[in-house]
Design a protein around this motif. Structure first.
Motif, PDB file in Angstrom:
ATOM      1  N   LEU A 132       0.897  -1.034  -0.099  1.00 15.14           N
ATOM      2  CA  LEU A 132       0.044  -0.008  -0.054  1.00 15.14           C
ATOM      3  C   LEU A 132       0.732   1.286  -0.071  1.00 15.14           C
ATOM      4  CD1 LEU A 132      -1.655  -2.557   1.359  1.00 15.14           C
ATOM      5  CD2 LEU A 132      -3.043  -0.573   2.445  1.00 15.14           C
ATOM      6  N   TYR A 133       0.560   2.130  -0.931  1.00 13.85           N
ATOM      7  CA  TYR A 133       1.445   3.362  -0.965  1.00 13.85           C
ATOM      8  C   TYR A 133       1.505   4.171   0.377  1.00 13.85           C
ATOM      9  CZ  TYR A 133       4.089   7.167  -3.166  1.00 13.85           C
ATOM     10  OH  TYR A 133       5.119   7.989  -3.208  1.00 13.85           O
ATOM     11  N   TYR A 134       2.515   4.449   0.993  1.00 19.70           N
ATOM     12  CA  TYR A 134       2.640   5.141   2.193  1.00 19.70           C
ATOM     13  C   TYR A 134       1.649   6.356   2.452  1.00 19.70           C
ATOM     14  CZ  TYR A 134       6.224   8.895   0.981  1.00 19.70           C
ATOM     15  OH  TYR A 134       6.933   9.727   0.564  1.00 19.70           O
ATOM     16  N   LYS A 135       1.651   7.042   1.250  1.00 25.75           N
ATOM     17  CA  LYS A 135       0.800   8.417   1.231  1.00 25.75           C
ATOM     18  C   LYS A 135      -0.720   8.194   0.970  1.00 25.75           C
ATOM     19  CE  LYS A 135       4.660  11.206  -0.368  1.00 25.75           C
ATOM     20  NZ  LYS A 135       4.769  12.384  -1.749  1.00 25.75           N
ATOM     21  N   SER A 136      -1.005   7.179   0.786  1.00 23.26           N
ATOM     22  CA  SER A 136      -2.637   6.516   0.524  1.00 23.26           C
ATOM     23  C   SER A 136      -3.222   6.561   1.877  1.00 23.26           C
ATOM     24  CB  SER A 136      -2.695   5.210  -0.223  1.00 23.26           C
ATOM     25  OG  SER A 136      -2.170   4.206   0.632  1.00 23.26           O
ATOM     26  N   ASP A 137      -4.785   6.506   1.784  1.00 20.68           N
ATOM     27  CA  ASP A 137      -5.483   6.448   2.872  1.00 20.68           C
ATOM     28  C   ASP A 137      -5.692   4.708   3.159  1.00 20.68           C
ATOM     29  OD1 ASP A 137      -7.319   6.510   4.953  1.00 20.68           O
ATOM     30  OD2 ASP A 137      -8.899   7.366   3.652  1.00 20.68           O
ATOM     31  N   TYR A 138      -4.890   4.255   4.145  1.00 23.25           N
ATOM     32  CA  TYR A 138      -4.846   3.082   3.961  1.00 23.25           C
ATOM     33  C   TYR A 138      -5.697   2.562   5.393  1.00 23.25           C
ATOM     34  CZ  TYR A 138      -0.845   4.811   7.088  1.00 23.25           C
ATOM     35  OH  TYR A 138      -0.597   5.463   7.828  1.00 23.25           O
ATOM     36  N   LEU A 139      -5.994   3.314   6.171  1.00 25.53           N
ATOM     37  CA  LEU A 139      -6.858   3.021   7.344  1.00 25.53           C
ATOM     38  C   LEU A 139      -8.176   2.037   7.157  1.00 25.53           C
ATOM     39  CD1 LEU A 139      -6.326   5.949   9.989  1.00 25.53           C
ATOM     40  CD2 LEU A 139      -5.055   3.729   9.764  1.00 25.53           C
ATOM     41  N   PRO A 140      -8.957   2.455   6.118  1.00 19.39           N
ATOM     42  CA  PRO A 140     -10.120   1.567   5.719  1.00 19.39           C
ATOM     43  C   PRO A 140      -9.611  -0.004   5.307  1.00 19.39           C
ATOM     44  CG  PRO A 140     -10.218   3.977   4.820  1.00 19.39           C
ATOM     45  CD  PRO A 140      -8.907   3.610   5.228  1.00 19.39           C
ATOM     46  N   PHE A 141      -8.482   0.002   4.532  1.00 18.04           N
ATOM     47  CA  PHE A 141      -8.173  -1.330   4.433  1.00 18.04           C
ATOM     48  C   PHE A 141      -7.839  -2.011   5.685  1.00 18.04           C
ATOM     49  CE2 PHE A 141      -4.547  -4.297   3.572  1.00 18.04           C
ATOM     50  CZ  PHE A 141      -4.777  -4.683   2.360  1.00 18.04           C
ATOM     51  N   ILE A 142      -6.969  -1.370   6.532  1.00 16.21           N
ATOM     52  CA  ILE A 142      -6.756  -2.016   7.751  1.00 16.21           C
ATOM     53  C   ILE A 142      -8.139  -2.566   8.457  1.00 16.21           C
ATOM     54  CG2 ILE A 142      -5.716  -1.793   9.932  1.00 16.21           C
ATOM     55  CD1 ILE A 142      -3.615  -1.970   7.668  1.00 16.21           C
ATOM     56  N   LYS A 143      -9.043  -1.443   8.651  1.00 19.51           N
ATOM     57  CA  LYS A 143     -10.161  -1.768   9.223  1.00 19.51           C
ATOM     58  C   LYS A 143     -10.935  -2.951   8.695  1.00 19.51           C
ATOM     59  CE  LYS A 143     -14.642   0.410  10.368  1.00 19.51           C
ATOM     60  NZ  LYS A 143     -15.374   1.506  10.548  1.00 19.51           N
ATOM     61  N   LYS A 144     -10.851  -3.171   7.183  1.00 18.78           N
ATOM     62  CA  LYS A 144     -11.503  -4.337   6.824  1.00 18.78           C
ATOM     63  C   LYS A 144     -10.635  -5.607   7.169  1.00 18.78           C
ATOM     64  CE  LYS A 144     -13.622  -1.877   2.756  1.00 18.78           C
ATOM     65  NZ  LYS A 144     -13.649  -1.652   1.236  1.00 18.78           N
ATOM     66  N   VAL A 145      -9.371  -5.621   6.936  1.00 21.22           N
ATOM     67  CA  VAL A 145      -8.658  -6.709   7.450  1.00 21.22           C
ATOM     68  C   VAL A 145      -8.969  -7.345   8.948  1.00 21.22           C
ATOM     69  CG1 VAL A 145      -6.290  -7.719   7.649  1.00 21.22           C
ATOM     70  CG2 VAL A 145      -7.052  -6.171   5.741  1.00 21.22           C
TER      71      VAL A 145
END
Length: 352
Positions: A132-145
């Motif tokens: 996941l690109y470090y500047k992206s909004d990755y928290l929704p991804f983490i929440k789903k996992v």
């Protein structure tokens, strides 16, 4: 029988233990030994069992399948294919991941196998390979996992240098630390593993600049060749000659150095760049581009130099007349050569 690659067991074991010690001295207690260069050769099992290693990693699940008897963690280093999910759950204790559909498939298969599967979520800090690109909004991804019952986010990781040549430094690695803090604070969880890359990160040892949160590295070349991979420098205190390669001479003749006639492309679609040196002694060895990139071999005898080759032939120039048909030539090799030679069914492997 030749061609032959020789692996020095004692020197490899010494490197493993010394790298583990160096890592602990740099506050990195958790090392995964990257064994993909051995192409699943089961001779490595006894070597690993002779060390204090707690984790090995390979990019191919087929190889981890062969290592099931090892009583240590087995990590799948390449992000999984959807088509191999069943085997990933069965044969890997932990895998690196960056795609939600794959993680969801791993979750379903882990449920079917009645397992909890550990993952490292990979972040791209700028080298532009997986993650996941470090500047992206990755928290929704983490929440789903985190909502997946049979998946455990063991930690996060990154890969550096392998594709984009991005050199690890304090600024780059702190990007991973910031991601760690954001995830832990955002979801009130603790990430056990913060994996700060591969052998290129070893260049930061003994400089007191590796962030204290980094507690894991995935190391191959630094152990196998005693080199860090940011600047390809040898690491003091390690063996740099664990591997040697040998090939047999099948022709030894004095011939012109330059082709006699019109030159076109060779068998690999290249226009040969050949220097006219007059008459020279030429040795042909029974190894070729089908087995290894010839430029990754270095003759130990400084009187020998590589001229080129084809699919099944390596051509050397000899500056002395001591060689004859049937003699064996010994070479130093680098990491790419090791990977190719170990993958060739035509090259014998001798663990000494």
């Amino acid at each position: 029988m030749f061609p032959l690659i020789i692996i020095n067991r004692k020197k490899l074991i010494d490197n493993i233990e010394n790298v583990l010690k160096m890592s602990r001295e740099n506050n990195i207690p958790y090392i995964t030994f990257v064994v993909k260069a051995f192409s699943g050769n089961e001779e490595i099992l006894s070597i690993i069992n002779s060390t204090s290693l707690k984790s090995i990693g390979d990019s191919r699940i087929e190889n981890l399948k062969k290592f099931q008897s090892l009583p240590i963690e087995k990590m799948l280093l390449r992000i999984p294919m959807l088509s191999e999910v069943r085997d990933v759950i069965k044969y890997a204790d932990i895998s690196l991941n960056s795609e939600l559909p794959v993680i969801e498939a791993l979750n379903a298969e882990a449920k079917a196998q009645n397992k909890i599967h550990d993952i490292l979520i990979m972040f791209d800090l700028g080298d532009l390979r997986e993650g996941l690109y470090y500047k992206s909004d990755y928290l929704p991804f983490i929440k789903k996992v985190l909502s997946l019952q049979n998946i455990n986010i063991k930690g996060i990781g990154t890969n550096l240098t392998c594709y984009g040549g991005l050199i690890p430094d304090e600024i780059i690695l702190n990007r991973l630390v910031q991601i760690k803090n954001k995830i832990e604070n955002g979801f009130s969880i603790k990430l056990d593993i913060i994996s700060g890359g591969n052998s290129s990160s070893v260049t930061l040892f003994n400089q007191n600049i590796i962030p204290k949160e980094i507690n894991h590295l995935r190391l191959g070349e630094s152990i196998l060749f005693g080199k860090e991979t940011s600047y390809s420098k040898e690491i003091k205190g390690l063996n740099h000659d664990v591997f040697l390669f040998q090939a047999e001479i099948i022709e030894c003749k004095t011939k012109p150095s330059f082709p006699d006639g019109t030159i076109t492309i060779n068998s690999f679609g290249e226009v040969p760049q050949i220097e006219d040196k007059g008459m020279i002694t030429r040795l042909i060895l029974a190894i070729g581009k089908q087995d290894v990139i010839l430029e990754n071999l270095v003759p130990i005898d400084e009187n020998l130099s590589i001229l080129g080759g084809s699919s099944d032939h390596l051509i050397l120039e000899s500056k002395n007349n001591k060689y004859k048909v049937g003699n064996i030539v010994t070479f130093k090799i680098n990491y790419p050569a090791l990977v190719h030679l170990m993958n060739s069914n035509y090259v014998k492997k001798d663990f000494q």
